[in-house]
Design a protein around this motif. Structure first.
Motif, PDB file in Angstrom:
ATOM      1  N   GLU A   1       0.823  -1.210   0.000  1.00 26.00           N
ATOM      2  CA  GLU A   1       0.000   0.000   0.000  1.00 26.00           C
ATOM      3  C   GLU A   1       0.855   1.258   0.000  1.00 26.00           C
ATOM      4  OE1 GLU A   1      -0.502  -2.515   2.252  1.00 26.00           O
ATOM      5  OE2 GLU A   1      -2.265  -3.379   1.293  1.00 26.00           O
ATOM      6  N   SER A   2       1.977   1.228   0.700  1.00 19.17           N
ATOM      7  CA  SER A   2       2.875   2.384   0.732  1.00 19.17           C
ATOM      8  C   SER A   2       3.485   2.642  -0.633  1.00 19.17           C
ATOM      9  CB  SER A   2       3.987   2.172   1.752  1.00 19.17           C
ATOM     10  OG  SER A   2       3.450   1.999   3.031  1.00 19.17           O
ATOM     11  N   LEU A   3       3.865   1.575  -1.328  1.00 21.30           N
ATOM     12  CA  LEU A   3       4.420   1.744  -2.677  1.00 21.30           C
ATOM     13  C   LEU A   3       3.369   2.252  -3.650  1.00 21.30           C
ATOM     14  CD1 LEU A   3       6.798  -1.306  -3.115  1.00 21.30           C
ATOM     15  CD2 LEU A   3       7.403   1.101  -3.023  1.00 21.30           C
ATOM     16  N   ILE A   4       2.152   1.751  -3.531  1.00 19.02           N
ATOM     17  CA  ILE A   4       1.079   2.231  -4.400  1.00 19.02           C
ATOM     18  C   ILE A   4       0.823   3.709  -4.140  1.00 19.02           C
ATOM     19  CG2 ILE A   4      -1.397   2.034  -4.889  1.00 19.02           C
ATOM     20  CD1 ILE A   4       0.281  -0.142  -6.193  1.00 19.02           C
ATOM     21  N   ASP A   5       0.825   4.114  -2.871  1.00 16.90           N
ATOM     22  CA  ASP A   5       0.653   5.534  -2.552  1.00 16.90           C
ATOM     23  C   ASP A   5       1.787   6.373  -3.125  1.00 16.90           C
ATOM     24  OD1 ASP A   5      -1.736   5.166  -1.234  1.00 16.90           O
ATOM     25  OD2 ASP A   5      -0.804   5.014   0.755  1.00 16.90           O
ATOM     26  N   LEU A   6       3.006   5.850  -3.067  1.00 18.51           N
ATOM     27  CA  LEU A   6       4.150   6.563  -3.634  1.00 18.51           C
ATOM     28  C   LEU A   6       3.981   6.743  -5.138  1.00 18.51           C
ATOM     29  CD1 LEU A   6       7.077   7.682  -3.235  1.00 18.51           C
ATOM     30  CD2 LEU A   6       7.848   5.387  -3.845  1.00 18.51           C
ATOM     31  N   TYR A   7       3.582   5.685  -5.829  1.00 20.06           N
ATOM     32  CA  TYR A   7       3.466   5.734  -7.283  1.00 20.06           C
ATOM     33  C   TYR A   7       2.152   6.338  -7.767  1.00 20.06           C
ATOM     34  CZ  TYR A   7       7.921   3.625  -8.030  1.00 20.06           C
ATOM     35  OH  TYR A   7       9.275   3.415  -8.067  1.00 20.06           O
ATOM     36  N   ARG A   8       1.303   6.796  -6.873  1.00 21.73           N
ATOM     37  CA  ARG A   8       0.136   7.579  -7.293  1.00 21.73           C
ATOM     38  C   ARG A   8       0.548   8.986  -7.690  1.00 21.73           C
ATOM     39  NH1 ARG A   8      -3.611   4.955  -3.337  1.00 21.73           N
ATOM     40  NH2 ARG A   8      -4.623   3.437  -4.683  1.00 21.73           N
ATOM     41  N   SER A   9       1.707   9.393  -7.240  1.00 21.21           N
ATOM     42  CA  SER A   9       2.232  10.705  -7.623  1.00 21.21           C
ATOM     43  C   SER A   9       2.546  10.701  -9.115  1.00 21.21           C
ATOM     44  CB  SER A   9       3.513  10.993  -6.836  1.00 21.21           C
ATOM     45  OG  SER A   9       4.242  12.022  -7.442  1.00 21.21           O
ATOM     46  N   PRO A  10       2.115  11.745  -9.846  1.00 20.42           N
ATOM     47  CA  PRO A  10       2.397  11.786 -11.277  1.00 20.42           C
ATOM     48  C   PRO A  10       3.888  11.785 -11.601  1.00 20.42           C
ATOM     49  CG  PRO A  10       0.764  13.441 -10.684  1.00 20.42           C
ATOM     50  CD  PRO A  10       1.271  12.851  -9.408  1.00 20.42           C
ATOM     51  N   ILE A  11       4.716  12.292 -10.706  1.00 12.68           N
ATOM     52  CA  ILE A  11       6.160  12.310 -10.960  1.00 12.68           C
ATOM     53  C   ILE A  11       6.709  10.891 -10.953  1.00 12.68           C
ATOM     54  CG2 ILE A  11       8.393  13.026 -10.012  1.00 12.68           C
ATOM     55  CD1 ILE A  11       6.947  15.576  -9.037  1.00 12.68           C
ATOM     56  N   TRP A  12       6.389  10.126  -9.916  1.00 15.77           N
ATOM     57  CA  TRP A  12       6.927   8.764  -9.813  1.00 15.77           C
ATOM     58  C   TRP A  12       6.291   7.833 -10.839  1.00 15.77           C
ATOM     59  CZ3 TRP A  12      11.236   9.438  -7.943  1.00 15.77           C
ATOM     60  CH2 TRP A  12      11.471  10.213  -6.826  1.00 15.77           C
ATOM     61  N   SER A  13       4.990   7.927 -11.017  1.00 17.46           N
ATOM     62  CA  SER A  13       4.353   7.045 -12.000  1.00 17.46           C
ATOM     63  C   SER A  13       4.781   7.422 -13.414  1.00 17.46           C
ATOM     64  CB  SER A  13       2.836   7.101 -11.857  1.00 17.46           C
ATOM     65  OG  SER A  13       2.368   8.418 -12.039  1.00 17.46           O
ATOM     66  N   GLY A  14       4.926   8.717 -13.675  1.00 18.82           N
ATOM     67  CA  GLY A  14       5.390   9.151 -15.000  1.00 18.82           C
ATOM     68  C   GLY A  14       6.808   8.697 -15.277  1.00 18.82           C
ATOM     69  N   SER A  15       7.683   8.804 -14.271  1.00 20.58           N
ATOM     70  CA  SER A  15       9.064   8.356 -14.479  1.00 20.58           C
ATOM     71  C   SER A  15       9.115   6.842 -14.689  1.00 20.58           C
ATOM     72  CB  SER A  15       9.958   8.775 -13.314  1.00 20.58           C
ATOM     73  OG  SER A  15       9.635   8.072 -12.142  1.00 20.58           O
ATOM     74  N   ALA A  16       8.295   6.100 -13.955  1.00 18.35           N
ATOM     75  CA  ALA A  16       8.252   4.649 -14.145  1.00 18.35           C
ATOM     76  C   ALA A  16       7.789   4.305 -15.553  1.00 18.35           C
ATOM     77  CB  ALA A  16       7.334   4.009 -13.112  1.00 18.35           C
ATOM     78  N   PHE A  17       6.743   4.998 -16.027  1.00 19.86           N
ATOM     79  CA  PHE A  17       6.238   4.721 -17.376  1.00 19.86           C
ATOM     80  C   PHE A  17       7.273   5.065 -18.438  1.00 19.86           C
ATOM     81  CE2 PHE A  17       4.040   6.125 -21.238  1.00 19.86           C
ATOM     82  CZ  PHE A  17       3.460   4.924 -21.593  1.00 19.86           C
ATOM     83  N   VAL A  18       7.943   6.197 -18.289  1.00 18.26           N
ATOM     84  CA  VAL A  18       8.948   6.610 -19.287  1.00 18.26           C
ATOM     85  C   VAL A  18      10.110   5.629 -19.317  1.00 18.26           C
ATOM     86  CG1 VAL A  18      10.638   8.397 -19.838  1.00 18.26           C
ATOM     87  CG2 VAL A  18       8.308   9.043 -19.276  1.00 18.26           C
ATOM     88  N   VAL A  19      10.606   5.242 -18.142  1.00 18.41           N
ATOM     89  CA  VAL A  19      11.737   4.312 -18.094  1.00 18.41           C
ATOM     90  C   VAL A  19      11.357   2.956 -18.679  1.00 18.41           C
ATOM     91  CG1 VAL A  19      13.214   2.984 -16.526  1.00 18.41           C
ATOM     92  CG2 VAL A  19      12.892   5.413 -16.166  1.00 18.41           C
ATOM     93  N   LEU A  20      10.226   2.424 -18.278  1.00 15.17           N
ATOM     94  CA  LEU A  20       9.827   1.102 -18.759  1.00 15.17           C
ATOM     95  C   LEU A  20       9.468   1.124 -20.244  1.00 15.17           C
ATOM     96  CD1 LEU A  20       7.829  -0.072 -15.639  1.00 15.17           C
ATOM     97  CD2 LEU A  20      10.124  -0.766 -16.337  1.00 15.17           C
ATOM     98  N   SER A  21       8.876   2.213 -20.714  1.00 16.69           N
ATOM     99  CA  SER A  21       8.574   2.336 -22.146  1.00 16.69           C
ATOM    100  C   SER A  21       9.851   2.462 -22.962  1.00 16.69           C
ATOM    101  CB  SER A  21       7.682   3.548 -22.409  1.00 16.69           C
ATOM    102  OG  SER A  21       6.430   3.366 -21.814  1.00 16.69           O
ATOM    103  N   ALA A  22      10.793   3.261 -22.488  1.00 16.02           N
ATOM    104  CA  ALA A  22      12.073   3.394 -23.195  1.00 16.02           C
ATOM    105  C   ALA A  22      12.804   2.055 -23.232  1.00 16.02           C
ATOM    106  CB  ALA A  22      12.936   4.453 -22.525  1.00 16.02           C
ATOM    107  N   THR A  23      12.718   1.301 -22.146  1.00 17.47           N
ATOM    108  CA  THR A  23      13.325  -0.030 -22.119  1.00 17.47           C
ATOM    109  C   THR A  23      12.674  -0.944 -23.145  1.00 17.47           C
ATOM    110  OG1 THR A  23      13.822   0.246 -19.772  1.00 17.47           O
ATOM    111  CG2 THR A  23      13.852  -2.002 -20.633  1.00 17.47           C
TER     112      THR A  23
END
Length: 111
Positions: free
Chosen positions: A33-55
């Motif tokens: 739940e703590s990680l999900i709350d962290l990744y609800r932030s547009p900064i963290w979720s956006g960075s995750a999407f950009v990194v994984l998409s670029a990969t």
């Protein structure tokens, strides 16, 4: 052009990976739940999407290079390239849906 794009994505993935992996490793022992709350932030979720998409794009370009170099039948090469594009696009679509679900899951207002 293909070679240049692959090199640019490779170079961009170095700092992008750090932006994604450093906070992720810092929060490694957090509960789900703590990680999900962290990744609800547009900064963290956006960075995750950009990194994984670029990969995934880098992976697609690499597999495309292998197919072009080692598959000699033109019919099989065409089919393989199409399948590579479909699978890569599907994975990126799944990434987008997953990130959108994390960001917006409990934020929708139901009247």
């Amino acid at each position: 052009m293909h070679w240049f794009v692959q090199r640019v994505i490779s170079a961009a993935m170095i700092p992008l990976s750090l932006v994604f992996l450093v906070p992720f490793s810092y929060h490694y022992n957090f509960e789900y739940e703590s990680l999900i709350d962290l990744y609800r932030s547009p900064i963290w979720s956006g960075s995750a999407f950009v990194v994984l998409s670029a990969t995934m794009i880098h992976f697609r370009l690499g597999i495309q290079e292998v197919i072009e170099d080692y598959v000699h039948s033109s019919k099989m090469k065409s089919i393989s390239l199409i399948v590579n594009d479909i699978i890569s696009g599907g994975v990126i679509l799944c990434l987008f849906i997953s990130v959108a679900k994390i960001v917006y899951e409990n934020n929708w207002v139901v009247a």
